[in-house]
Design a protein around this motif. Sequence first.
Motif, PDB file in Angstrom:
ATOM      1  N   LEU A  86      -9.579  -8.137  -9.111  1.00 26.71           N
ATOM      2  CA  LEU A  86     -11.086  -7.294 -10.050  1.00 26.71           C
ATOM      3  C   LEU A  86     -12.784  -7.813  -9.873  1.00 26.71           C
ATOM      4  N   VAL A  87     -13.534  -7.393 -10.386  1.00 29.15           N
ATOM      5  CA  VAL A  87     -14.692  -6.981  -9.937  1.00 29.15           C
ATOM      6  C   VAL A  87     -15.219  -7.314 -11.239  1.00 29.15           C
ATOM      7  N   HIS A  88     -16.394  -8.334 -11.050  1.00 29.28           N
ATOM      8  CA  HIS A  88     -17.513  -8.125 -12.190  1.00 29.28           C
ATOM      9  C   HIS A  88     -18.659  -8.808 -13.006  1.00 29.28           C
ATOM     10  N   HIS A  98     -15.305 -12.143  -7.511  1.00 32.48           N
ATOM     11  CA  HIS A  98     -14.445 -11.663  -7.268  1.00 32.48           C
ATOM     12  C   HIS A  98     -13.208 -12.152  -7.647  1.00 32.48           C
ATOM     13  N   GLU A  99     -11.821 -11.731  -8.151  1.00 33.58           N
ATOM     14  CA  GLU A  99     -10.484 -12.108  -8.687  1.00 33.58           C
ATOM     15  C   GLU A  99      -9.164 -11.483  -8.047  1.00 33.58           C
ATOM     16  N   GLU A 106      -0.857  -9.746 -14.827  1.00 31.12           N
ATOM     17  CA  GLU A 106      -1.453 -10.714 -14.450  1.00 31.12           C
ATOM     18  C   GLU A 106      -3.187 -10.071 -14.674  1.00 31.12           C
ATOM     19  N   LEU A 107      -3.008  -8.912 -13.964  1.00 34.34           N
ATOM     20  CA  LEU A 107      -4.705  -8.341 -14.187  1.00 34.34           C
ATOM     21  C   LEU A 107      -5.201  -7.744 -14.992  1.00 34.34           C
ATOM     22  N   ARG A 108      -4.100  -7.566 -15.782  1.00 33.14           N
ATOM     23  CA  ARG A 108      -4.596  -6.894 -17.796  1.00 33.14           C
ATOM     24  C   ARG A 108      -4.893  -8.028 -18.257  1.00 33.14           C
TER      25      ARG A 108
END
Length: 251
Positions: A86-88, A98-99, A106-108
């Motif tokens: 996950l990039v935000h 970044h995660e 878990e991503l959702r």
Amino acid sequence: MSVPYETAAAYEQAESPEPPQEHLARLLGRALNSFELPDETIERLDYALAQDSSLHSAHYSAGLHRETYRHTWLLADGSAVTLWELVHNTGLRGHLEHELYEDEEELRTATSRLALPQDAPDFDLSLPAELSPVPEPRHVYVPDDSADHARRLLRRAENPDRPDASLATLLLGSAFAHEITQAFGRPRRTGQAGRRCFSLYEHAFLLRDGRELSLWEVEHTATPDGRHMCEVYVSEDAALEAMERRAARLA
């Protein structure tokens, strides 16, 4: 809508050719939560043979954005491991963060916590659900001195129609993992040849460009004096036909 410069640059860097372990190290180094990943998963990735990354989905609105990426590694035992990135830029300072997550659920959950306006739809780039599942791999490749194994196999082949020089050059320059399995084909002839020993082996090689190539080795004692002989062919059918020809001569 265009992808923000920082994110596009990071994604292009992720797509550049590099060893699977270096790609993993780069992901772990920039992820804020890499310490949460199970040690077992990281240890399995030490044996990765190849890696692929792709943009999974994206969301952009009012200067804020987030993207999710799918990173998949092919392991030596034929299985695969996927990590979701996950990039935000929704943090307090607006910096790119970044995660990494092992599970898509878990991503959702992590994505739902981001402070993104709900007026902009996601761009979902995931594969259609109706696609057929990826078949189980036929081979479990072991990274080893595979080019040298190919050299020794071709050197001991005595049949005049053994693989030509161009195929040998390809193997010696590109093979980096291989697997040897005993193959079983059509029933063998009986009679005098039935007292001779026939064995058929598949030598499967994984090349650096992702292609797979197999050589078929026939080991037998179907010679006039009963001595051991090795023959190598480029297809299973050719190897089986050679075995039957040998058996017919001694029947």
